[in-house]
Enzyme design. Sequence first.
Site, PDB file in Angstrom:
ATOM      1  N   TYR A  46       3.537  -0.273   5.099  1.00 25.68           N
ATOM      2  CA  TYR A  46       4.988  -0.155   4.863  1.00 25.68           C
ATOM      3  C   TYR A  46       5.741  -1.021   5.864  1.00 25.68           C
ATOM      4  O   TYR A  46       6.671  -1.747   5.513  1.00 25.68           O
ATOM      5  CB  TYR A  46       5.389   1.313   4.991  1.00 25.68           C
ATOM      6  CG  TYR A  46       6.862   1.613   4.761  1.00 25.68           C
ATOM      7  CD1 TYR A  46       7.386   1.643   3.465  1.00 25.68           C
ATOM      8  CD2 TYR A  46       7.721   1.891   5.823  1.00 25.68           C
ATOM      9  CE1 TYR A  46       8.730   1.930   3.248  1.00 25.68           C
ATOM     10  CE2 TYR A  46       9.067   2.182   5.614  1.00 25.68           C
ATOM     11  CZ  TYR A  46       9.568   2.200   4.320  1.00 25.68           C
ATOM     12  OH  TYR A  46      10.897   2.489   4.106  1.00 25.68           O
TER      13      TYR A  46
ATOM     14  N   LYS B 244       8.461  -4.125   5.241  1.00 26.58           N
ATOM     15  CA  LYS B 244       9.855  -4.109   5.689  1.00 26.58           C
ATOM     16  C   LYS B 244      10.133  -5.254   6.670  1.00 26.58           C
ATOM     17  O   LYS B 244      11.252  -5.764   6.745  1.00 26.58           O
ATOM     18  CB  LYS B 244      10.201  -2.742   6.286  1.00 26.58           C
ATOM     19  CG  LYS B 244      10.176  -1.607   5.247  1.00 26.58           C
ATOM     20  CD  LYS B 244      11.147  -1.875   4.103  1.00 26.58           C
ATOM     21  CE  LYS B 244      11.241  -0.723   3.124  1.00 26.58           C
ATOM     22  NZ  LYS B 244      12.192  -1.002   2.030  1.00 26.58           N
TER      23      LYS B 244
END
Length: 251
Positions: free
Chosen positions: A156, A160
């Site tokens: 993740y 990002k």
Amino acid sequence: MGRLDGKVALISGGARGQGATEGRMFVREGAAVVLGDVLDDQGKKVEAEIRANGGKATYVHLDVTREADWRAAVATAVQAYGKLNVLVNNAGILFRSKIEETSEADWDRIMAVNVKGVFLGTKCAIPAMRQAGGGSIINISSTAGLVGAPGGTAAYTATKGAVRLFTKSTAVQHAKEGIRCNSVHPGPIATDMIKDVLENKAQWEQRLRRLPMGRVGTPEDVAYGVIYLASDESSYMTGSELVIDGGTTAE
Ligand code: NAD
């Protein structure tokens, strides 16, 4: 006078959570919104609720990993409301697993939604924004796009971080055309995405200790920042990072 009077916005992941809140608040500020998501029933409910209150909203099925869906979503904005001024690349997914426990399929999936989705949305929105004489693209990254996460969310975090720098390239490549692009970096926000953590008392108390303000953020906390970036108030801001995290990354 609304802060977004006359603007047309496309918001991905608009069926629930932060995207739905941004849709409702954008309309209150005078915008017309197209909400795209894969959760069609929920998305149609948000559309109906906004329309019942007299606002302009259209829900479209949009899987952000599919270029054809993006083309159709942009075309819907132009057909229904005449133009496209704002894109919020908000759709995203999260899973928590340590690097050694992350499968190649999990990695490819999160990259497809969180990174390829932002690329495709940007690619498809730019021609319509150019036609409109400029625009604002807002990419929802995370504090996980600024610092590493100890809790096993490396994939993740990678997505990002990619969104953060894709934003800056978009900004510098399209600045002369009046197309701005900024990233938003929320800390923990009370939505379905982190429901598991919020509902696990022990886990949440541990998390709270790393939160200077001592509370979880709300979708509204983020939406106010997104409205600013969508509006002409932020005309001189591009390639920048708006951190809305209750002080999490300040210490
Ligand atoms: P959420 O899970 O409620 O909303 C995410 C939305 O994205 C959902 O409606 C979901 O259906 C949609 N989505 C997922 N895959 C999609 C796809 N392939 N195509 C189209 N839509 C898809 O969570 P949220 O908190 O509202 O998340 C919004 C954004 O904020 C995400 O990018 C997330 O990574 C980011 N974010 C969330 C937090 C948090 O703590 N909640 C913190 C920082 C950043």
